[in-house]
Design a protein around this motif. Structure first.
Motif, PDB file in Angstrom:
ATOM      1  N   HIS A   1     108.253  57.722  28.817  1.00  0.00           N
ATOM      2  CA  HIS A   1     109.467  56.819  28.949  1.00  0.00           C
ATOM      3  C   HIS A   1     110.176  57.539  30.352  1.00  0.00           C
TER       4      HIS A   1
ATOM      5  N   HIS B   1     105.473  53.522  28.301  1.00  0.00           N
ATOM      6  CA  HIS B   1     106.567  52.356  27.663  1.00  0.00           C
ATOM      7  C   HIS B   1     106.380  51.015  27.918  1.00  0.00           C
TER       8      HIS B   1
ATOM      9  N   TYR C   1     105.874  59.750  15.631  1.00  0.00           N
ATOM     10  CA  TYR C   1     106.008  59.251  17.095  1.00  0.00           C
ATOM     11  C   TYR C   1     106.686  60.333  17.916  1.00  0.00           C
TER      12      TYR C   1
ATOM     13  N   GLU D   1     104.606  58.446  23.632  1.00  0.00           N
ATOM     14  CA  GLU D   1     105.234  57.341  24.500  1.00  0.00           C
ATOM     15  C   GLU D   1     105.891  58.334  25.701  1.00  0.00           C
TER      16      GLU D   1
ATOM     17  N   TYR E   1     107.965  61.253  22.018  1.00  0.00           N
ATOM     18  CA  TYR E   1     108.287  60.764  23.402  1.00  0.00           C
ATOM     19  C   TYR E   1     108.401  61.848  24.329  1.00  0.00           C
TER      20      TYR E   1
END
Length: 83
Positions: A23, A3, A48, A21, A50
């Motif tokens: 995070h 991130h 996307y 991502e 995460y």
């Protein structure tokens, strides 16, 4: 990617690309997930994903803490992405 501002490079990715991502997981209920890259990915038609990661040092904010990536979870997340 971890991130941070580097994820703004989403602007240069081809439509239909994928991004994962990493995070830092929230420490407290008042912490929140920074969803700006999720929103940007949706606008740019980029898939996307995460993954929350444990912080090496719990008393630092998301931009100052190293993260510990669970490799088994990372492997599962990468398997979700088409080749």
């Amino acid at each position: 990617s971890i991130h941070g501002a580097g994820l703004t490079n989403l602007h240069f990715m081809k439509e239909g690309s994928h991004v994962l991502e990493l995070h830092k997981e929230p420490e407290y209920p008042e912490d929140f997930f920074h969803a700006e890259f999720l929103k940007l990915s949706g606008i740019l038609n980029i898939r996307y994903l995460y993954q929350f990661c444990r912080a090496h040092s719990q008393n630092k904010n998301i931009h100052e803490s190293d993260i510990i990536v669970d490799l088994e979870v990372l492997k599962k997340n990468l398997e979700c992405l088409p080749v």
